[in-house]
Motif scaffolding. Structure first.
Motif, mmCIF file in Angstrom:
data_model
loop_
_atom_site.group_PDB
_atom_site.id
_atom_site.type_symbol
_atom_site.label_atom_id
_atom_site.label_comp_id
_atom_site.label_asym_id
_atom_site.label_seq_id
_atom_site.Cartn_x
_atom_site.Cartn_y
_atom_site.Cartn_z
ATOM 1 N N GLU A 78 -1.667 -16.343 -21.787
ATOM 2 C CA GLU A 78 -0.448 -15.763 -22.365
ATOM 3 C C GLU A 78 -0.723 -15.370 -23.808
ATOM 4 O O GLU A 78 -1.596 -15.958 -24.457
ATOM 5 C CB GLU A 78 0.707 -16.776 -22.339
ATOM 6 C CG GLU A 78 1.202 -17.110 -20.947
ATOM 7 C CD GLU A 78 2.407 -18.048 -20.957
ATOM 8 O OE1 GLU A 78 3.065 -18.190 -22.013
ATOM 9 O OE2 GLU A 78 2.678 -18.647 -19.909
ATOM 10 N N PRO A 79 0.042 -14.401 -24.328
ATOM 11 C CA PRO A 79 -0.137 -14.069 -25.747
ATOM 12 C C PRO A 79 0.333 -15.226 -26.634
ATOM 13 O O PRO A 79 1.235 -15.980 -26.255
ATOM 14 C CB PRO A 79 0.741 -12.823 -25.960
ATOM 15 C CG PRO A 79 1.542 -12.651 -24.724
ATOM 16 C CD PRO A 79 1.012 -13.552 -23.659
ATOM 17 N N VAL A 80 -0.294 -15.350 -27.804
ATOM 18 C CA VAL A 80 0.085 -16.399 -28.739
ATOM 19 C C VAL A 80 1.516 -16.161 -29.228
ATOM 20 O O VAL A 80 1.949 -15.025 -29.387
ATOM 21 C CB VAL A 80 -0.912 -16.484 -29.920
ATOM 22 C CG1 VAL A 80 -0.910 -15.219 -30.756
ATOM 23 C CG2 VAL A 80 -0.629 -17.683 -30.782
ATOM 24 N N LYS A 81 2.245 -17.257 -29.426
ATOM 25 C CA LYS A 81 3.602 -17.187 -29.967
ATOM 26 C C LYS A 81 3.620 -17.953 -31.275
ATOM 27 O O LYS A 81 2.896 -18.940 -31.447
ATOM 28 C CB LYS A 81 4.603 -17.801 -28.997
ATOM 29 C CG LYS A 81 4.712 -17.046 -27.692
ATOM 30 C CD LYS A 81 5.670 -17.713 -26.737
ATOM 31 C CE LYS A 81 5.708 -16.915 -25.451
ATOM 32 N NZ LYS A 81 5.651 -17.721 -24.269
ATOM 33 N N HIS A 82 4.450 -17.508 -32.202
ATOM 34 C CA HIS A 82 4.552 -18.173 -33.501
ATOM 35 C C HIS A 82 5.972 -18.708 -33.667
ATOM 36 O O HIS A 82 6.941 -17.992 -33.424
ATOM 37 C CB HIS A 82 4.201 -17.197 -34.619
ATOM 38 C CG HIS A 82 2.805 -16.670 -34.486
ATOM 39 N ND1 HIS A 82 1.688 -17.395 -34.834
ATOM 40 C CD2 HIS A 82 2.346 -15.491 -33.988
ATOM 41 C CE1 HIS A 82 0.611 -16.684 -34.578
ATOM 42 N NE2 HIS A 82 0.970 -15.529 -34.055
ATOM 43 N N ALA A 83 6.060 -19.965 -34.068
ATOM 44 C CA ALA A 83 7.362 -20.612 -34.241
ATOM 45 C C ALA A 83 7.526 -21.015 -35.697
ATOM 46 O O ALA A 83 6.620 -21.610 -36.298
ATOM 47 C CB ALA A 83 7.458 -21.841 -33.338
#
Length: 183
Positions: free
Chosen positions: A153-158
């Motif tokens: 999956e693409p990286v997610k930023h929180a």
């Protein structure tokens, strides 16, 4: 992280190196064939402890798995890592591992960046974790943000206003990012 051994070692040589008497009170990882000493600081350790406590309280009494702290070692894609927080499900490992390095990679690895962490080493670690189907939370204390890496999956930023979840791994688990960072 500080590179301790300049020449490349095999995994077996690394395991012998960490058993030397002069290394008994030190923590090392095996990254890309190199011995790297793990050095943290109190702020990064506090962040990791906050995450560990939240996961531990969520899984307590639910027979979902085990959570380890910063000295829990795992074999990951031929390397040896000690994530700040590791989680492995009971489905994958129903009994505790008493080995110095758990032969199975964790399902979740939380890596809290410290000032001594090298970007190159962290890139290698994340790639190896993903190759082992491990979810990675890469926590940046300075930016107060978390990069979430899930295999394929693409990286997610929180950021501070976001909530982390582990639906496929820990259904119902939610953690507000702002609860991770000390006031």
């Amino acid at each position: 992280m500080a590179v301790v051994q300049e020449r490349f070692l095999t995994a077996e040589e690394f395991e012998q190196f960490v058993l030397l008497p002069e290394n008994q009170d030190r923590l090392f990882e095996y990254i890309g064939g190199k011995v790297v000493e793990v050095v943290s600081n109190n702020y990064s350790s506090e962040i990791a402890a906050n995450i560990l406590a939240e996961i531990r309280m969520f899984i307590k009494g639910k027979s979902l798995g085990r959570v380890t702290g910063a000295d829990g070692g795992y074999s990951v894609s031929g390397a040896r890592y000690m994530p700040d927080v590791g989680f492995i499900s009971w489905d994958r490992q129903p009994e505790s591992s008493h080995a110095a390095w758990n032969p199975l990679p964790p399902d979740l690895a939380v890596e809290v960046l410290s000032p001594t962490d090298s970007e190159k080493d962290m890139t290698i670690k994340v790639a190896n974790y993903l190759a082992a189907n491990t979810i990675v939370w890469l926590v940046s204390p300075l930016e107060q943000s978390i990069s979430v890496f899930v295999p394929h999956e693409p990286v997610k930023h929180a950021g501070m206003d976001d909530v982390l979840a582990l639906d496929g791994l820990l259904p119902g688990f939610k953690l507000a990012v702002r609860d991770i960072f000390p006031d």
